[in-house]
Enzyme design. Structure first.
Site, PDB file in Angstrom:
ATOM      1  N   ASP A 130     -18.822  15.736   8.508  1.00  0.00           N
ATOM      2  CA  ASP A 130     -18.440  16.963   9.203  1.00  0.00           C
ATOM      3  C   ASP A 130     -18.842  16.824  10.672  1.00  0.00           C
ATOM      4  OD1 ASP A 130     -17.557  19.908   8.986  1.00  0.00           O
ATOM      5  OD2 ASP A 130     -19.464  20.040  10.034  1.00  0.00           O
TER       6      ASP A 130
ATOM      7  N   GLU B 283     -19.325  19.014  14.488  1.00  0.00           N
ATOM      8  CA  GLU B 283     -19.314  20.240  15.292  1.00  0.00           C
ATOM      9  C   GLU B 283     -18.835  19.848  16.680  1.00  0.00           C
ATOM     10  OE1 GLU B 283     -19.705  23.076  13.919  1.00  0.00           O
ATOM     11  OE2 GLU B 283     -20.420  22.261  12.014  1.00  0.00           O
TER      12      GLU B 283
ATOM     13  N   HIS C 135     -22.194  25.945   9.461  1.00  0.00           N
ATOM     14  CA  HIS C 135     -21.658  25.442  10.727  1.00  0.00           C
ATOM     15  C   HIS C 135     -22.616  24.494  11.431  1.00  0.00           C
ATOM     16  CE1 HIS C 135     -18.004  27.794  10.612  1.00  0.00           C
ATOM     17  NE2 HIS C 135     -18.694  28.874  10.348  1.00  0.00           N
TER      18      HIS C 135
ATOM     19  N   ASP D 208     -23.145  21.230   6.316  1.00  0.00           N
ATOM     20  CA  ASP D 208     -21.766  21.407   5.864  1.00  0.00           C
ATOM     21  C   ASP D 208     -21.285  20.180   5.094  1.00  0.00           C
ATOM     22  OD1 ASP D 208     -21.892  23.807   7.125  1.00  0.00           O
ATOM     23  OD2 ASP D 208     -20.220  23.475   8.493  1.00  0.00           O
TER      24      ASP D 208
END
Length: 582
Positions: A32, A34, A173, A178
């Site tokens: 994942d 960000e 998040h 995540d």
């Protein structure tokens, strides 16, 4: 078989490769990211989290913050909890990328909404000279949509699926958390897939791409659709339009919706609701394209995403009053105002207005000023950005010199605005204020691109009548009648036919057009652009032209190439720095 003949059969033993790779033997890397925003070409990675699993066991993890090379937008910090202070000492993506690529070597990548995360990784690889990863990719969103029903889950968001499968980690998040939650979701989905005889990674990938039962069951809806150009309308049991599209071959296009090649989740959902397909045969591909736009704008089918609300276009208006100003409006009126647009959003219109204000010192207050109005001037007058007509410092004649300059910049020569913004960007770049330079670049792009588009549209919409022809595949000619930018008639002249009577008959039956106000007085900007693209295609010949078809010699089109160059993909440490427009 005659006695003298002997049949010899070689027995060939199958291999494990023929059976595929069992899911228990596959090494997955669930990851994942960000980021500072949603566009891989314009935004940067701020955190990477990855979990390596095999046979249901975690065998490795990778997690790191990443310095994005610029400030993190406040709303992103609120969402993720990642602040500028947290990444100030973090490594840049060019330092992190080799470790991540080594971590995923020889594995199957898994992500929730994988297109987003993989897109950022590929963009980073391209920016820093690495080949893009060739790993197979699984998307848990696609898997969930195939395996779960609406009764089980209202949506396929990660948080919703994590609750459904009771994962040990709750998504928040942050990249590693995540990724851990996605591992739990992946294992839950793989367990569900077993009931569909999915036991290998090859089965799993094929299962995602396979047609749904609804797609297979409704293949007959394409049976009565003809092989012809036109528009197709998917309708529900009540006759409501669900989705509208176009094609040069209606039968082939509609058939494709019921095959494995159609993987869009929204469209697969639409197929489940559809009960019939209504074909509308058109004479030419251009007529089909225009009819599609008109039907979508009128019916607003819920499964179409584009062209549904042409009436929501935004315009920048130079008002008609004693001291005109630039105003953002949603309606073009039959008045003396000058319009620039249409814009796709209010934000783009505001960017273009800011660009014009940089070059032309028009007032920015919203009150209507008359020749008798007097009130204290604002701060802009103190810094020389407004002549303060509200206080009487600037006469109407002097102010209208600025108005004429703004009108010329909107409809003709865009050079003054380009020069003013370019000088400001160079000064900001010299001071290493790259973020501010990038803002000005975006403002200039919004102005130049829209002005160039509007000037192209206006050049055609000024013509009350135009007839043009292009070679047809059948050997004849496709002929179209266009009035004020609106397609009013279309036909195909057979090979060997005399053109004069055919053109006369087509013109006689063409739609009568009474133009309205503004740069697009008789059709949507999107329709006129379709006509323009066809007119500019190879082989098109003008048959009749009433009026002059021309562009301003110093219009915005000459500057658009430099704007597009500034947005071209580039290899540099920080993708957020302003690029020169030279």
């Amino acid at each position: 078989m005659p006695p003298s003949m002997v049949l010899v059969v070689d027995a060939v033993q199958g291999t494990l490769d023929d059976l595929g790779t069992p899911l228990s033997d596959v090494t997955f890397v669930v990851f994942d990211l960000e980021t500072t925003g949603g566009s891989a070409s314009e935004h940067a990675i701020t955190e990477i989290g990855a979990v390596k699993v095999r046979g249901g066991e975690v065998i490795g993890e990778l997690a790191t913050l990443v310095d994005p090379g610029g400030p993190i937008p406040p709303f992103i910090s609120v969402l993720t909890g990642i602040t500028d202070a947290m990444v100030v000492a973090a490594p840049r993506i060019e330092s992190v990328l080799p470790s991540f690529l080594e971590f995923i070597r020889g594995t199957t990548l898994v992500a929730h909404n994988a297109g987003f995360d993989v897109g950022f990784i590929k963009a980073a690889c391209a920016a820093h000279g690495y080949p893009p990863p060739i790993n197979a990719v699984l998307d848990t969103v696609d898997l969930a949509r195939r395996l779960l029903t609406r009764d089980e889950t209202p949506n396929c968001k990660l948080a919703t699926l994590a609750r459904l499968f009771r994962t040990s980690t709750e998504p928040c998040h942050r990249a590693l958390q995540d990724a851990r939650a996605t591992v739990g979701v992946l294992h839950g989905l793989i367990e569900r897939a077993g009931s569909f005889d999915v036991h290998t990674v090859e089965d799993l990938r094929s299962f995602v791409r396979a047609p749904t039962p609804e797609q297979r069951r409704k293949r007959h809806l394409a049976d009565l659709v003809p092989h012809a150009p036109g528009v197709y309308v998917f309708e529900d049991a009540h006759g409501e339009a669900l989705y509208i599209g176009k094609s040069t071959n209606l039968r082939n296009r509609v058939r494709s919706y019921f095959t494995a090649s159609e993987t869009r989740p929204r469209i697969r959902e639409m197929i489940g609701v559809a009960e019939r397909v209504r074909p509308i045969v058109c004479a030419t591909a251009l007529e089909a394209e225009v009819r599609e736009l008109r039907l979508i704008g009128a019916a607003k089918p819920r499964y179409n995403r584009k062209s549904r609300f042409p009436e929501k276009a935004v315009w920048l208006k130079l008002t008609d009053e004693p001291f005109p100003r630039l105003s953002i409006v949603r309606e073009v009126k039959d008045d003396q105002g000058t319009y620039l647009g249409p814009f796709g959003s209010t934000r783009l219109a505001d960017d273009a207005r800011a660009a014009l204000h940089e070059a032309v010192p028009l007032r920015r207050c919203t009150e209507r000023l008359t020749l008798r109005t007097t009130r204290p001037a604002c701060a802009l007058a103190g810094i020389g950005r407004c002549g303060a007509p509200c206080e009487g410092r600037e006469s109407p004649a002097a102010y209208h010199e600025h108005v004429d300059a703004a009108r010329e910049a909107m409809t003709g020569d865009a050079g003054a605005v380009f020069t003013a913004l370019e000088a400001r960007m160079e000064r900001l770049a010299a001071e290493q204020r790259y973020e501010e330079a990038a803002v000005d670049r975006d403002r200039l792009a919004a102005y130049v691109r829209t002005a160039a588009r509007m000037q192209r549209l206006s050049s055609l919409t000024r013509l009350p009548h135009l007839v043009a022809a292009s070679p047809a595949f059948s050997g004849g000619w496709e002929i179209h009648v266009v009035r004020h930018g609106r397609l009013t008639a279309a036909g195909v002249m057979p090979k060997g036919a005399h053109p004069a009577p055919f053109v006369e008959a087509l013109v006689a039956t063409a739609e009568t057009v009474s133009p309205g106000p503004g740069p697009t007085p008789a059709a949507t900007a999107e329709e006129t652009e379709c006509v323009l693209r066809w007119l500019e295609s190879p082989g098109v010949r003008l048959v009749e032209v009433d009026g002059e078809w021309s562009l301003p010699a110093r219009g915005a089109a000459r500057l658009k190439a430099r704007i597009d160059l500034a947005y071209a993909p580039r290899h540099r440490p920080s993708s957020r720095e302003g690029r020169p427009l030279r």
